[in-house]
Design a protein around this motif. Structure first.
Motif, PDB file in Angstrom:
ATOM      1  N   ASN A 190     -11.647 -51.879  18.792  1.00 43.99           N
ATOM      2  CA  ASN A 190     -10.427 -52.548  18.328  1.00 43.99           C
ATOM      3  C   ASN A 190     -10.714 -53.398  17.100  1.00 43.99           C
TER       4      ASN A 190
ATOM      5  N   TYR B 157      -8.222 -51.319   9.042  1.00 47.18           N
ATOM      6  CA  TYR B 157      -6.817 -51.485   8.659  1.00 47.18           C
ATOM      7  C   TYR B 157      -6.690 -52.550   7.572  1.00 47.18           C
TER       8      TYR B 157
ATOM      9  N   ASN C  43       3.894 -48.181   5.620  1.00 45.19           N
ATOM     10  CA  ASN C  43       4.398 -47.459   6.795  1.00 45.19           C
ATOM     11  C   ASN C  43       3.429 -46.349   7.184  1.00 45.19           C
TER      12      ASN C  43
ATOM     13  N   ASP D 214       0.418 -48.030   8.761  1.00 46.98           N
ATOM     14  CA  ASP D 214       0.750 -48.483  10.114  1.00 46.98           C
ATOM     15  C   ASP D 214       0.730 -47.328  11.108  1.00 46.98           C
ATOM     16  N   ARG D 215       1.248 -46.186  10.706  1.00 43.62           N
ATOM     17  CA  ARG D 215       1.242 -45.021  11.597  1.00 43.62           C
ATOM     18  C   ARG D 215      -0.191 -44.519  11.816  1.00 43.62           C
ATOM     19  N   LYS D 216      -0.984 -44.554  10.766  1.00 43.85           N
ATOM     20  CA  LYS D 216      -2.376 -44.095  10.867  1.00 43.85           C
ATOM     21  C   LYS D 216      -3.139 -44.907  11.899  1.00 43.85           C
ATOM     22  N   TYR D 217      -2.914 -46.201  11.943  1.00 42.41           N
ATOM     23  CA  TYR D 217      -3.621 -47.082  12.878  1.00 42.41           C
ATOM     24  C   TYR D 217      -2.792 -47.404  14.113  1.00 42.41           C
ATOM     25  N   ASP D 218      -1.676 -46.718  14.262  1.00 44.44           N
ATOM     26  CA  ASP D 218      -0.805 -46.849  15.435  1.00 44.44           C
ATOM     27  C   ASP D 218      -0.375 -48.299  15.671  1.00 44.44           C
ATOM     28  N   VAL D 219       0.070 -48.941  14.599  1.00 46.12           N
ATOM     29  CA  VAL D 219       0.615 -50.301  14.718  1.00 46.12           C
ATOM     30  C   VAL D 219       2.045 -50.356  14.172  1.00 46.12           C
ATOM     31  N   HIS D 220       2.670 -49.178  14.085  1.00 44.56           N
ATOM     32  CA  HIS D 220       4.034 -49.135  13.574  1.00 44.56           C
ATOM     33  C   HIS D 220       5.009 -49.711  14.589  1.00 44.56           C
ATOM     34  N   GLU D 221       6.195 -50.042  14.116  1.00 46.24           N
ATOM     35  CA  GLU D 221       7.173 -50.760  14.935  1.00 46.24           C
ATOM     36  C   GLU D 221       8.130 -49.861  15.709  1.00 46.24           C
ATOM     37  N   GLU D 222       8.130 -48.574  15.449  1.00 50.13           N
ATOM     38  CA  GLU D 222       9.076 -47.697  16.142  1.00 50.13           C
ATOM     39  C   GLU D 222       8.629 -47.383  17.538  1.00 50.13           C
TER      40      GLU D 222
END
Length: 89
Positions: free
Chosen positions: A6, A13, A78, A81-89
């Motif tokens: 982590n 990130y 964006n 964020d998706r690459k590191y799986d920290v996006h808000e969706e």
């Protein structure tokens, strides 16, 4: 995931985020400086709608560049964020 992985992911990130941010800041500084100040005498030989291009770049082009960089930053962040799986969706 382990605590160490982590931390490694968070560090990666942050490095990528800083790279994006610094790239945008360098573009934001260099383009208006080079085109609006250094190359202004050369660009002033070109007239668009009655205004010299060097003047236009220094006044309006810098604003348009800033707005474009905001959109590019949003798209790149964006994706990060998706690459590191920290996006808000």
């Amino acid at each position: 995931m382990s605590d160490q992985s982590n931390k490694d992911a968070a560090a990666a990130y942050w490095r990528e985020h800083l790279r994006i941010l610094l790239t945008m800041l360098v573009i934001w500084f260099v383009v208006p400086y080079v085109f609006g100040i250094i190359l202004a005498p050369v660009l002033n030989n070109i007239v668009i709608a009655g205004y010299p291009l060097g003047f236009w770049v220094a006044q309006q082009g810098s604003i348009y560049l800033f707005v474009a960089l905001i959109f590019v930053y949003v798209v790149r962040m964006n994706a990060l964020d998706r690459k590191y799986d920290v996006h808000e969706e």
